[in-house]
Motif scaffolding. Structure first.
Motif, PDB file in Angstrom:
ATOM      1  N   ALA A   5      94.885  60.082  28.644  1.00 15.64           N
ATOM      2  CA  ALA A   5      95.041  61.501  28.369  1.00 15.64           C
ATOM      3  C   ALA A   5      95.025  61.746  26.879  1.00 15.64           C
ATOM      4  O   ALA A   5      94.449  62.690  26.385  1.00 15.64           O
ATOM      5  CB  ALA A   5      96.347  62.003  28.969  1.00 15.64           C
ATOM      6  N   SER A   6      95.671  60.856  26.120  1.00 15.19           N
ATOM      7  CA  SER A   6      95.694  61.017  24.676  1.00 15.19           C
ATOM      8  C   SER A   6      94.478  60.335  24.097  1.00 15.19           C
ATOM      9  O   SER A   6      94.113  59.235  24.496  1.00 15.19           O
ATOM     10  CB  SER A   6      96.960  60.373  24.137  1.00 15.19           C
ATOM     11  OG  SER A   6      96.860  60.226  22.741  1.00 15.19           O
ATOM     12  N   PRO A   7      93.841  60.944  23.135  1.00 16.13           N
ATOM     13  CA  PRO A   7      92.623  60.333  22.587  1.00 16.13           C
ATOM     14  C   PRO A   7      92.883  59.039  21.871  1.00 16.13           C
ATOM     15  O   PRO A   7      91.986  58.236  21.703  1.00 16.13           O
ATOM     16  CB  PRO A   7      92.102  61.416  21.612  1.00 16.13           C
ATOM     17  CG  PRO A   7      93.244  62.320  21.352  1.00 16.13           C
ATOM     18  CD  PRO A   7      94.139  62.261  22.522  1.00 16.13           C
ATOM     19  N   GLY A   8      94.131  58.796  21.423  1.00 17.96           N
ATOM     20  CA  GLY A   8      94.382  57.594  20.646  1.00 17.96           C
ATOM     21  C   GLY A   8      94.858  56.423  21.471  1.00 17.96           C
ATOM     22  O   GLY A   8      94.544  55.285  21.177  1.00 17.96           O
ATOM     23  N   ILE A   9      95.598  56.691  22.533  1.00 11.31           N
ATOM     24  CA  ILE A   9      96.240  55.613  23.275  1.00 11.31           C
ATOM     25  C   ILE A   9      95.279  55.097  24.334  1.00 11.31           C
ATOM     26  O   ILE A   9      94.636  55.858  25.045  1.00 11.31           O
ATOM     27  CB  ILE A   9      97.523  56.117  23.955  1.00 11.31           C
ATOM     28  CG1 ILE A   9      98.489  56.663  22.906  1.00 11.31           C
ATOM     29  CG2 ILE A   9      98.152  55.017  24.770  1.00 11.31           C
ATOM     30  CD1 ILE A   9      99.110  55.637  22.026  1.00 11.31           C
TER      31      ILE A   9
ATOM     32  N   SER B  18      97.137  41.550  14.072  1.00 13.84           N
ATOM     33  CA  SER B  18      97.423  42.550  15.113  1.00 13.84           C
ATOM     34  C   SER B  18      96.760  42.166  16.424  1.00 13.84           C
ATOM     35  O   SER B  18      97.335  42.306  17.501  1.00 13.84           O
ATOM     36  CB  SER B  18      96.905  43.921  14.676  1.00 13.84           C
ATOM     37  OG  SER B  18      97.533  44.361  13.511  1.00 13.84           O
ATOM     38  N   ARG B  19      95.529  41.699  16.305  1.00 13.24           N
ATOM     39  CA  ARG B  19      94.768  41.342  17.496  1.00 13.24           C
ATOM     40  C   ARG B  19      95.473  40.242  18.289  1.00 13.24           C
ATOM     41  O   ARG B  19      95.570  40.285  19.507  1.00 13.24           O
ATOM     42  CB  ARG B  19      93.373  40.872  17.078  1.00 13.24           C
ATOM     43  CG  ARG B  19      92.427  40.585  18.229  1.00 13.24           C
ATOM     44  CD  ARG B  19      91.214  39.814  17.763  1.00 13.24           C
ATOM     45  NE  ARG B  19      90.683  40.376  16.530  1.00 13.24           N
ATOM     46  CZ  ARG B  19      89.822  39.753  15.732  1.00 13.24           C
ATOM     47  NH1 ARG B  19      89.393  38.554  16.032  1.00 13.24           N
ATOM     48  NH2 ARG B  19      89.374  40.335  14.629  1.00 13.24           N
ATOM     49  N   ASP B  20      96.007  39.245  17.545  1.00 11.65           N
ATOM     50  CA  ASP B  20      96.669  38.133  18.214  1.00 11.65           C
ATOM     51  C   ASP B  20      97.975  38.584  18.852  1.00 11.65           C
ATOM     52  O   ASP B  20      98.329  38.149  19.949  1.00 11.65           O
ATOM     53  CB  ASP B  20      96.925  36.997  17.211  1.00 11.65           C
ATOM     54  CG  ASP B  20      95.626  36.423  16.661  1.00 11.65           C
ATOM     55  OD1 ASP B  20      95.606  35.958  15.506  1.00 11.65           O
ATOM     56  OD2 ASP B  20      94.613  36.474  17.398  1.00 11.65           O
ATOM     57  N   GLU B  29      94.863  46.273  21.445  1.00 10.75           N
ATOM     58  CA  GLU B  29      94.976  46.153  19.995  1.00 10.75           C
ATOM     59  C   GLU B  29      95.125  47.515  19.340  1.00 10.75           C
ATOM     60  O   GLU B  29      95.844  47.685  18.351  1.00 10.75           O
ATOM     61  CB  GLU B  29      93.739  45.434  19.449  1.00 10.75           C
ATOM     62  CG  GLU B  29      93.831  45.161  17.945  1.00 10.75           C
ATOM     63  CD  GLU B  29      92.568  44.526  17.398  1.00 10.75           C
ATOM     64  OE1 GLU B  29      91.696  44.111  18.199  1.00 10.75           O
ATOM     65  OE2 GLU B  29      92.454  44.439  16.163  1.00 10.75           O
ATOM     66  N   GLN B  30      94.443  48.500  19.921  1.00 11.72           N
ATOM     67  CA  GLN B  30      94.534  49.855  19.358  1.00 11.72           C
ATOM     68  C   GLN B  30      95.966  50.372  19.435  1.00 11.72           C
ATOM     69  O   GLN B  30      96.434  51.062  18.528  1.00 11.72           O
ATOM     70  CB  GLN B  30      93.599  50.791  20.125  1.00 11.72           C
ATOM     71  CG  GLN B  30      93.509  52.170  19.494  1.00 11.72           C
ATOM     72  CD  GLN B  30      92.542  53.086  20.209  1.00 11.72           C
ATOM     73  OE1 GLN B  30      91.849  52.672  21.131  1.00 11.72           O
ATOM     74  NE2 GLN B  30      92.482  54.316  19.797  1.00 11.72           N
ATOM     75  N   ASN B  31      96.656  50.027  20.528  1.00 10.06           N
ATOM     76  CA  ASN B  31      98.051  50.466  20.663  1.00 10.06           C
ATOM     77  C   ASN B  31      98.944  49.786  19.627  1.00 10.06           C
ATOM     78  O   ASN B  31      99.897  50.390  19.124  1.00 10.06           O
ATOM     79  CB  ASN B  31      98.569  50.188  22.065  1.00 10.06           C
ATOM     80  CG  ASN B  31      97.952  51.126  23.093  1.00 10.06           C
ATOM     81  OD1 ASN B  31      97.233  52.056  22.722  1.00 10.06           O
ATOM     82  ND2 ASN B  31      98.205  50.889  24.349  1.00 10.06           N
ATOM     83  N   VAL B  40     103.178  56.678  17.640  1.00 19.03           N
ATOM     84  CA  VAL B  40     103.529  56.639  19.057  1.00 19.03           C
ATOM     85  C   VAL B  40     104.819  57.421  19.245  1.00 19.03           C
ATOM     86  O   VAL B  40     105.558  57.644  18.281  1.00 19.03           O
ATOM     87  CB  VAL B  40     103.703  55.192  19.569  1.00 19.03           C
ATOM     88  CG1 VAL B  40     102.384  54.441  19.507  1.00 19.03           C
ATOM     89  CG2 VAL B  40     104.784  54.458  18.781  1.00 19.03           C
ATOM     90  N   LYS B  41     105.097  57.783  20.468  1.00 12.06           N
ATOM     91  CA  LYS B  41     106.313  58.554  20.719  1.00 12.06           C
ATOM     92  C   LYS B  41     107.478  57.673  21.116  1.00 12.06           C
ATOM     93  O   LYS B  41     108.618  58.132  21.156  1.00 12.06           O
ATOM     94  CB  LYS B  41     106.046  59.579  21.817  1.00 12.06           C
ATOM     95  CG  LYS B  41     105.173  60.713  21.335  1.00 12.06           C
ATOM     96  CD  LYS B  41     105.247  61.913  22.235  1.00 12.06           C
ATOM     97  CE  LYS B  41     104.474  63.068  21.598  1.00 12.06           C
ATOM     98  NZ  LYS B  41     104.375  64.233  22.455  1.00 12.06           N
TER      99      LYS B  41
END
Lengths: 193, 78
Positions: A5-9, B18-20, B29-31, B40-41
Motif C-alpha cells: 500500500a505504501s510506495p516505500g515499504i 544492509s543487504r547482509d 533490503e529496502q525496508n 518507518v512508523k
C-alpha cells in the motif's frame, strides 16, 4: 493481509495469502469483465436492431404500449435514438470502471487504497448511469409520445428497477468507503517493519 | 519524530552491510534502508530481537530518544 500500500515499504517476497486469494478470485474477475462487455454489447445490438427497423419498432410499441408511432417525425425518431445511445454511453462508462476495477484485482492491487478508490469510482459511475436513465427517460418517452395526448404513463418517469440500481450503487459505495479506511489502516501497519 | 534510529552506526561498527543484515533477519533490503533513515512508523519486537542478535547489541544501541532541539549523545563510529 496488506499488499504494497505504501510506495516505500515492500511486502515480504513470499506473500502466500495474497497469491492464494488471487488464484481464488482470478476466474471471477475474468468472468465479470467478460460479462460486463457482453452485457454492453448485447444492449447496444438491441438498440441498433430495434431502431434500425422502424416498422417493427412501431409494431412493438403498438403491441406492448398501445401506442401508434406512425405519425412520429424523423427528427423525433432520431432524437429518441440519440437519447437511447446517451443512456447506453453512461452504462458503458460504468462498464469501463468495472473493467478497470477487476483488472486491478487481477494485477494484485486488492487491499490498496487505490483499489478502494476504483471501487468508489465504479459506484459513482453506477449512480451517474442510473440518474441519467431516470432523468432522460421522461424526455425519451416525451419525444416518442409527446404528440399523442394522454399516452404518457408512469413507466415514463420511474420504474422499480431504478431503486434497485440506486441501492446497488449505494451498497458498493459504502463498501468501497469501508475498504478504503481498511486499506489506510493496513498502509499504516505496513510501515511497521 | 523524537525516536532516532542509529542502525547505520551499528552496521558500521560491526562492518555489516544492509543487504547482509536484511538477508539474515528476513526482511527486504529496502525496508532496512527505510529503517536506517527512520522512515518507518514502528518496528516489531521480533525484528528488533533479530537485529540485536545479528549485531550483538542492545535495543538502546539502535534506538535513541531525542526530544526536539537536542543534539545526539551517541553519534560516534569506532
Amino acid at each position: 493481509m496488506t499488499d504494497v500500500a505504501s510506495p516505500g515499504i515492500q511486502a515480504p517476497a513470499n506473500n502466500p495469502r495474497l497469491a492464494i486469494l488471487r488464484a481464488k478470485i482470478g476466474w471471477i474477475c475474468h468472468a465479470i469483465r467478460i460479462a460486463v462487455m457482453l452485457w454492453l454489447g448485447w444492449v447496444l445490438v438491441r438498440i441498433i436492431m430495434s431502431w434500425y427497423d422502424r416498422p417493427t419498432l412501431e409494431q412493438n410499441f403498438f403491441k406492448f404500449f398501445d401506442v401508434d408511432l406512425s405519425s412520429l417525425s424523423q427528427a423525433r425518431y432520431a432524437l429518441a435514438l440519440a437519447l437511447s445511445l446517451l443512456v447506453w454511453t453512461c452504462a458503458a462508462a460504468l462498464g469501463w470502471f468495472i473493467w478497470r476495477l477487476f483488472g486491478g484485482y487481477l494485477s494484485g492491487r486488492i487491499f490498496t487504497v487505490d483499489a478502494a478508490m476504483r471501487m468508489q469510482a465504479a459506484a459513482i459511475a453506477g449512480f451517474v448511469a442510473t440518474f441519467a436513465e431516470v432523468g432522460l427517460r421522461p424526455l425519451y418517452y416525451l419525444t416518442l409520445m409527446g404528440h399523442l395526448p394522454g399516452k404518457l404513463q408512469w413507466y415514463a418517469y420511474v420504474q422499480p428497477n431504478d431503486l434497485l440500481h440506486i441501492l446497488l450503487a449505494s451498497f458498493i459505495f459504502a463498501l468501497a468507503t469501508i475498504f478504503k479506511t481498511a486499506a489506510e489502516i493496513a498502509d499504516d501497519h505496513s510501515q511497521i517493519v | 519524530m523524537a525516536i532516532i534510529v542509529n542502525l547505520d552506526v551499528m552496521l558500521a561498527k560491526r562492518k555489516i552491510r544492509s543487504r547482509d543484515l536484511a538477508a539474515q533477519i528476513g526482511i527486504a533490503e529496502q525496508n532496512v534502508s527505510l529503517l536506517k533513515s527512520g522512515k518507518v512508523k514502528g518496528i516489531r519486537f521480533d525484528t528488533l530481537e533479530k537485529i540485536c542478535a545479528v549485531l550483538d547489541c542492545q535495543p538502546g544501541d539502535i534506538l535513541e530518544y531525542r526530544p526536539e532541539g537536542e543534539t545526539s549523545l551517541k553519534r560516534d563510529v569506532g
